[in-house]
Motif scaffolding. Structure first.
Motif, PDB file in Angstrom:
ATOM      1  N   LYS A  95       0.839  -1.212   0.000  1.00 45.85           N
ATOM      2  CA  LYS A  95       0.000   0.000   0.000  1.00 45.85           C
ATOM      3  C   LYS A  95       0.868   1.254   0.000  1.00 45.85           C
ATOM      4  CE  LYS A  95      -3.754  -2.235   2.538  1.00 45.85           C
ATOM      5  NZ  LYS A  95      -4.471  -2.302   3.836  1.00 45.85           N
ATOM      6  N   ASN A  96       1.904   1.259   0.820  1.00 46.58           N
ATOM      7  CA  ASN A  96       2.804   2.418   0.873  1.00 46.58           C
ATOM      8  C   ASN A  96       3.516   2.617  -0.457  1.00 46.58           C
ATOM      9  OD1 ASN A  96       2.134   2.738   3.550  1.00 46.58           O
ATOM     10  ND2 ASN A  96       3.796   1.415   4.260  1.00 46.58           N
ATOM     11  N   ILE A  97       3.870   1.496  -1.103  1.00 50.66           N
ATOM     12  CA  ILE A  97       4.604   1.569  -2.370  1.00 50.66           C
ATOM     13  C   ILE A  97       3.700   2.139  -3.476  1.00 50.66           C
ATOM     14  CG2 ILE A  97       5.705   0.162  -4.158  1.00 50.66           C
ATOM     15  CD1 ILE A  97       6.595  -1.726  -1.887  1.00 50.66           C
ATOM     16  N   ARG A  98       2.430   1.727  -3.466  1.00 57.06           N
ATOM     17  CA  ARG A  98       1.500   2.191  -4.495  1.00 57.06           C
ATOM     18  C   ARG A  98       1.294   3.700  -4.431  1.00 57.06           C
ATOM     19  NH1 ARG A  98       1.668  -1.497  -8.307  1.00 57.06           N
ATOM     20  NH2 ARG A  98       0.636  -3.471  -7.825  1.00 57.06           N
ATOM     21  N   ASN A  99       1.570   4.307  -3.265  1.00 56.01           N
ATOM     22  CA  ASN A  99       1.432   5.765  -3.121  1.00 56.01           C
ATOM     23  C   ASN A  99       2.552   6.527  -3.823  1.00 56.01           C
ATOM     24  OD1 ASN A  99      -0.862   5.463  -1.594  1.00 56.01           O
ATOM     25  ND2 ASN A  99       0.247   5.422   0.366  1.00 56.01           N
ATOM     26  N   GLN A 100       3.577   5.800  -4.324  1.00 58.82           N
ATOM     27  CA  GLN A 100       4.707   6.447  -5.012  1.00 58.82           C
ATOM     28  C   GLN A 100       4.854   5.816  -6.407  1.00 58.82           C
ATOM     29  OE1 GLN A 100       8.252   6.929  -2.293  1.00 58.82           O
ATOM     30  NE2 GLN A 100       7.029   5.589  -0.985  1.00 58.82           N
ATOM     31  N   PRO A 101       3.903   6.110  -7.310  1.00 55.98           N
ATOM     32  CA  PRO A 101       3.904   5.448  -8.626  1.00 55.98           C
ATOM     33  C   PRO A 101       5.186   5.675  -9.430  1.00 55.98           C
ATOM     34  CG  PRO A 101       2.386   7.320  -8.575  1.00 55.98           C
ATOM     35  CD  PRO A 101       2.808   7.072  -7.173  1.00 55.98           C
ATOM     36  N   ASP A 102       5.863   6.821  -9.202  1.00 57.81           N
ATOM     37  CA  ASP A 102       7.080   7.084  -9.965  1.00 57.81           C
ATOM     38  C   ASP A 102       8.195   6.108  -9.581  1.00 57.81           C
ATOM     39  OD1 ASP A 102       7.072   8.306  -7.432  1.00 57.81           O
ATOM     40  OD2 ASP A 102       8.734   9.626  -8.009  1.00 57.81           O
ATOM     41  N   LYS A 103       8.068   5.463  -8.392  1.00 58.67           N
ATOM     42  CA  LYS A 103       9.089   4.521  -7.946  1.00 58.67           C
ATOM     43  C   LYS A 103       8.667   3.063  -8.122  1.00 58.67           C
ATOM     44  CE  LYS A 103      11.628   7.400  -4.703  1.00 58.67           C
ATOM     45  NZ  LYS A 103      12.336   7.430  -3.397  1.00 58.67           N
ATOM     46  N   CYS A 104       7.438   2.852  -8.642  1.00 58.53           N
ATOM     47  CA  CYS A 104       6.965   1.485  -8.890  1.00 58.53           C
ATOM     48  C   CYS A 104       7.388   1.027 -10.279  1.00 58.53           C
ATOM     49  CB  CYS A 104       5.442   1.424  -8.795  1.00 58.53           C
ATOM     50  SG  CYS A 104       4.869   1.506  -7.101  1.00 58.53           S
ATOM     51  N   LEU A 105       7.617  -0.263 -10.402  1.00 58.67           N
ATOM     52  CA  LEU A 105       8.097  -0.807 -11.668  1.00 58.67           C
ATOM     53  C   LEU A 105       7.376  -2.118 -11.930  1.00 58.67           C
ATOM     54  CD1 LEU A 105      10.314   0.116 -13.689  1.00 58.67           C
ATOM     55  CD2 LEU A 105      11.848  -1.496 -12.573  1.00 58.67           C
ATOM     56  N   ASP A 106       6.829  -2.273 -13.140  1.00 53.28           N
ATOM     57  CA  ASP A 106       6.217  -3.556 -13.501  1.00 53.28           C
ATOM     58  C   ASP A 106       7.310  -4.580 -13.743  1.00 53.28           C
ATOM     59  OD1 ASP A 106       3.623  -2.685 -13.334  1.00 53.28           O
ATOM     60  OD2 ASP A 106       3.594  -1.949 -15.401  1.00 53.28           O
ATOM     61  N   VAL A 107       7.225  -5.683 -13.030  1.00 52.42           N
ATOM     62  CA  VAL A 107       8.224  -6.740 -13.175  1.00 52.42           C
ATOM     63  C   VAL A 107       7.529  -8.081 -13.339  1.00 52.42           C
ATOM     64  CG1 VAL A 107      10.080  -5.585 -11.880  1.00 52.42           C
ATOM     65  CG2 VAL A 107       8.380  -6.915 -10.642  1.00 52.42           C
ATOM     66  N   GLN A 108       8.248  -9.035 -13.897  1.00 51.83           N
ATOM     67  CA  GLN A 108       7.725 -10.401 -14.041  1.00 51.83           C
ATOM     68  C   GLN A 108       8.880 -11.386 -13.901  1.00 51.83           C
ATOM     69  OE1 GLN A 108       6.164 -10.467 -18.039  1.00 51.83           O
ATOM     70  NE2 GLN A 108       8.175 -10.752 -18.962  1.00 51.83           N
ATOM     71  N   TRP A 109       8.548 -12.621 -13.580  1.00 52.94           N
ATOM     72  CA  TRP A 109       9.593 -13.634 -13.407  1.00 52.94           C
ATOM     73  C   TRP A 109      10.142 -14.077 -14.757  1.00 52.94           C
ATOM     74  CZ3 TRP A 109      11.456 -13.955  -8.793  1.00 52.94           C
ATOM     75  CH2 TRP A 109      10.653 -13.738  -7.675  1.00 52.94           C
ATOM     76  N   ASP A 110      11.422 -14.224 -14.845  1.00 52.33           N
ATOM     77  CA  ASP A 110      12.076 -14.776 -16.036  1.00 52.33           C
ATOM     78  C   ASP A 110      11.855 -16.284 -16.036  1.00 52.33           C
ATOM     79  OD1 ASP A 110      13.786 -15.734 -17.969  1.00 52.33           O
ATOM     80  OD2 ASP A 110      15.400 -14.330 -17.498  1.00 52.33           O
ATOM     81  N   LYS A 111      11.196 -16.789 -17.099  1.00 55.83           N
ATOM     82  CA  LYS A 111      10.842 -18.215 -17.141  1.00 55.83           C
ATOM     83  C   LYS A 111      12.061 -19.138 -17.195  1.00 55.83           C
ATOM     84  CE  LYS A 111       6.229 -17.721 -19.201  1.00 55.83           C
ATOM     85  NZ  LYS A 111       6.122 -16.277 -19.136  1.00 55.83           N
ATOM     86  N   THR A 112      13.220 -18.593 -17.564  1.00 57.47           N
ATOM     87  CA  THR A 112      14.421 -19.433 -17.677  1.00 57.47           C
ATOM     88  C   THR A 112      15.246 -19.457 -16.384  1.00 57.47           C
ATOM     89  OG1 THR A 112      15.765 -17.608 -18.517  1.00 57.47           O
ATOM     90  CG2 THR A 112      14.560 -18.938 -20.138  1.00 57.47           C
ATOM     91  N   SER A 113      14.729 -18.815 -15.325  1.00 61.41           N
ATOM     92  CA  SER A 113      15.496 -18.697 -14.079  1.00 61.41           C
ATOM     93  C   SER A 113      15.757 -20.064 -13.445  1.00 61.41           C
ATOM     94  CB  SER A 113      14.745 -17.813 -13.085  1.00 61.41           C
ATOM     95  OG  SER A 113      15.378 -17.853 -11.821  1.00 61.41           O
ATOM     96  N   THR A 114      16.976 -20.254 -12.954  1.00 50.46           N
ATOM     97  CA  THR A 114      17.348 -21.496 -12.235  1.00 50.46           C
ATOM     98  C   THR A 114      17.737 -21.196 -10.787  1.00 50.46           C
ATOM     99  OG1 THR A 114      19.638 -21.254 -12.987  1.00 50.46           O
ATOM    100  CG2 THR A 114      18.166 -22.633 -14.330  1.00 50.46           C
ATOM    101  N   ALA A 115      17.544 -19.938 -10.337  1.00 54.74           N
ATOM    102  CA  ALA A 115      17.952 -19.540  -8.982  1.00 54.74           C
ATOM    103  C   ALA A 115      16.981 -20.108  -7.950  1.00 54.74           C
ATOM    104  CB  ALA A 115      17.997 -18.014  -8.877  1.00 54.74           C
ATOM    105  N   THR A 116      17.398 -20.097  -6.681  1.00 57.90           N
ATOM    106  CA  THR A 116      16.501 -20.469  -5.588  1.00 57.90           C
ATOM    107  C   THR A 116      16.175 -19.230  -4.766  1.00 57.90           C
ATOM    108  OG1 THR A 116      18.362 -20.988  -4.127  1.00 57.90           O
ATOM    109  CG2 THR A 116      17.430 -22.813  -5.427  1.00 57.90           C
TER     110      THR A 116
END
Length: 713
Positions: free
Chosen positions: A616-637
């Motif tokens: 909720k606090n993050i949504r109040n600062q749209p200029d600092k929000c970033l759309d992200v998604q998981w990389d389907k090729t990731s092998t990390a844990t």
């Protein structure tokens, strides 16, 4: 106040070990300096020339070479008079001019912050030491004479100078083994910092001295008579600890004055190292030694070249005796440290220019400081790091080949690895102490053999900074992390800017040099990489920079890069981005979760789950929000937190841990507490690849008969 008799004292002391021709040069330097400083006076009164003469006299007491004495007399000439370095070169030679130049460059710089000024001056001092160690010896003598005449200053200025003396100059004198100078600097600094405490302690020592004198004389006579019977020529000196040493001991050990004064200290000076060991046997036959209090600094000298045998004994009347046994040469090194090197050059086999073991140790220390200086972020970091090395209670450990490595008490295998070589430190993965595998945070003990196990793909771990002790290890780890983070930040910054440009129907590859240079100039950055790094670390917001680029392009429409219709593509996250991408501890996002990115000025890009209560606090600062998604090729844990309510019985924890392990899942940490008499609450933080693996873990746990309830937190 210094008087012309100081010159007589200097000439007398110099004549005791220099040739008449060399003394004549010193007289000539005085005449040159007196002419240069004519009309100048000191706050303490009298002609200015008597200060540099007094500095030279201090150096003559430790028998430094003629170049040092001449440079000491002239050390303020270039800074405070119309004469130049060239004038000194023509009159007294290149060597003297270089030393004077080194001392001159230690002059004060103007800083807004006093700590920053002190730190920068210290950095300059180390660089000057690297060129010629005599520069710091003159600076120490200069500080000593200033401390002797400190009474004319305002009380606040006295305290500031005294604090700097105790903090930096006295420890440097100690690190270079010049104990005579160190002791006087400490006592004078103590007197100026805490005048009342100094006066009380000085009075108490004088009062107690009468009662102790007879005991000291009796024990000294006992030692002398027995050693004479054993045909060991010697000097026996009953000594008192200096006031600052007593004050520190009382403060650190929380002991009273009477407890400290129960310890009687003696120094026995003999002819050779062989006599030292024979003397040790004799004193142990007179009084019983205290277990665990013997130290052999002859076989293994201290880092500053100090050599002596130390032992503690049960003396008469129930008192404890501290005894130091050393040869005359060792005593000279103990008092004068690195300065003793020039005496050896005068008369020993090292006249061929071969450095003494004392000089080599000093050079090694200065070289180590230069490495720290090169990797330190700024002067304050450098000063903070070096202070660790200026107060070394040391241990001695061995490499597998038998070489001795000296480290501060509390050092770990990581400190040892960096002490051997920076690259070994960077590639450390494990350690064996006396062939036994131990954790890297294990404190080392003297006498152990350390074997570092390296990995070809290994790199420093940021957590090492929580336990390393040496300045070199700390600075090299920070330097590596800074460089690594810089590279990761540039790569992430480029990805973030690429994504933001798409929202303006622009492509990153289409940015011309003209557009980049225009933006760098407008934002006042050094180069394009610095801009990308600022984006990656969160100090600049990618959408705002993209908007600025768009505005620049609108003003130069003929130079617009190729357009891209793929407008709002989320930034892919693989988990291998390194230190510039952080996964929030409040919600532990893993692949399969809906996620959102938040650009933080402290942590770079922080990834949260969409359902996180902090969102909720993050949504109040749209200029600092970033759309992200998981990389389907990731092998990390990734870390996930699971809470389990289980029956409170023997073996519950082991059963649950075994069930998790059977899913090929690693447990990062676990916490357990009783919910009531029947059930326990356990929180497991585990490493999983994605939500599918987590679901498998939860399913296996639910099937256990002892588990009442399990949920992801």
């Amino acid at each position: 106040m210094p008087t012309p008799s100081s010159l007589d004292g200097l000439i007398a002391k110099a004549s005791a070990y220099l040739t008449p021709e060399q003394v004549e040069l010193i007289q000539s330097a005085y005449e040159f300096g007196a002419l240069a400083h004519q009309g100048q006076t000191r706050k303490s009164g009298g002609d200015y020339i008597w200060h540099p003469v007094a500095v030279a006299e201090i150096l003559a007491e430790i028998q430094l070479d003629k170049e040092s004495l001449i440079a000491a007399i002239l050390h303020d000439v270039v800074e405070d008079t119309p004469y130049t370095k060239q004038d000194i070169t023509e009159r007294f030679g290149e060597s003297v001019a270089e030393i004077v130049d080194g001392v001159t460059k230690l002059g004060k710089l103007e800083f807004d912050n006093p700590q920053e000024a002190q730190a920068e001056n210290f950095r300059k001092m180390i660089l000057a030491m690297a060129r010629d160690i005599r520069v710091i010896l003159i600076k120490l003598a200069d500080r000593l004479h200033n401390m002797r005449t400190l009474g004319v200053m305002r009380p606040d200025k006295q305290r500031r100078i005294a604090h700097e003396t105790l903090d930096i100059f006295a420890p440097i004198a100690g690190r270079l083994g010049i104990n005579a100078v160190r002791i006087e600097l400490e006592d004078l600094g103590f007197k100026a910092m805490h005048p009342l405490r100094f006066a009380v302690l000085e009075h108490a020592v004088k009062k107690a001295r009468g009662n102790r004198k007879e005991v000291i004389e009796q024990i000294s006579e006992t030692f002398y008579n027995r050693l004479s019977q054993d045909k060991i020529p010697c000097q026996v000196i009953g000594r008192e600890k200096h006031l600052y040493s007593l004050y520190k001991k009382m403060k650190n050990k929380r002991q009273s004055f009477n407890d400290i004064l129960d310890i009687f200290a003696f120094r026995i000076i003999v002819n050779s190292a062989d006599d030292c060991y024979r003397t040790l046997g004799t004193v142990h036959s007179i009084y019983k030694p205290l277990p665990g209090r013997f130290k052999d600094y002859i076989a293994i000298p201290k880092p500053n070249g100090y050599q002596s045998l130390h032992t503690a004994l049960f003396g008469p009347y129930g008192v404890h005796l501290e005894v130091q046994i050393r040869s005359e040469t060792m005593h000279e090194v103990s008092e004068h440290g690195i300065a003793a090197h020039w005496q050896y050059k005068q008369e020993n086999s090292e006249a061929d220019g071969t450095p003494s073991h004392v000089d080599l140790r000093a050079q090694e220390w200065v070289k180590n400081l230069l490495e720290i200086q090169q990797s330190a972020g700024n002067s304050l970091d450098f000063l903070e790091n070096v202070k660790i090395d200026l107060f070394p209670d040391v241990i001695y450990v061995f490499t597998p080949k038998g070489d001795i490595i000296t480290l501060p008490t509390g050092s770990t295998p990581v400190d040892f690895a960096y002490a051997v070589h920076t690259n070994i430190g960077h590639s450390t993965v494990a350690c064996r102490i006396d062939k036994k595998l131990v954790p890297l945070r294990t404190p080392l003990e003297s006498g152990k053999t350390i074997h570092i196990i390296k990995g070809t793909e290994a790199q420093p771990n940021p957590s090492w900074l929580n336990f390393v002790k040496t300045a070199k290890a700390r600075s090299q780890i920070r330097h590596y992390m800074k460089n690594q983070q810089s590279g990761e930040a540039i790569a992430l910054g480029q990805r973030m800017l690429t994504k933001s440009l798409r929202n303006f129907n622009m492509a990153y590859d289409g940015l011309t040099d003209e557009i980049r240079n225009h933006l760098i100039e407008e934002l006042k950055f050094r180069d394009w990489e610095q801009l990308l790094e600022e984006l990656g670390t969160g100090n600049r917001i990618a959408p705002l920079v993209a908007k600025q680029i768009h505005d620049i392009v609108l003003g130069t429409e003929d130079k617009i890069g190729p357009k891209n219709a793929d407008m709002d593509v989320a930034l892919p996250i693989s988990g291998t981005e390194g230190m510039v991408v952080h996964f929030a501890n409040c919600c532990h996002p893993i692949p399969g979760d809906e996620i959102v990115g938040f650009v933080s000025t402290e942590k770079g890009l922080v990834i949260h789950r969409e359902t996180c209560h902090n969102i909720k606090n993050i949504r109040n600062q749209p200029d600092k929000c970033l759309d992200v998604q998981w990389d389907k090729t990731s092998t990390a844990t990734f870390l996930a937190e699971v809470q389990i309510e289980a029956k409170n019985q023997r073996g519950t924890l082991a059963t649950i841990a075994n069930a998790i392990a059977k899913t090929n899942t690693d447990i990062e940490r676990v916490r357990s507490e009783d919910k009531d008499e029947t059930y326990s609450l356990m929180q497991f933080v585990i490493n999983v690849r994605d939500r599918d693996q987590l679901a498998m873990v939860l399913k296996r746990l639910k099937n256990l008969s002892i588990v009442e309830k399990v949920q992801r937190l």
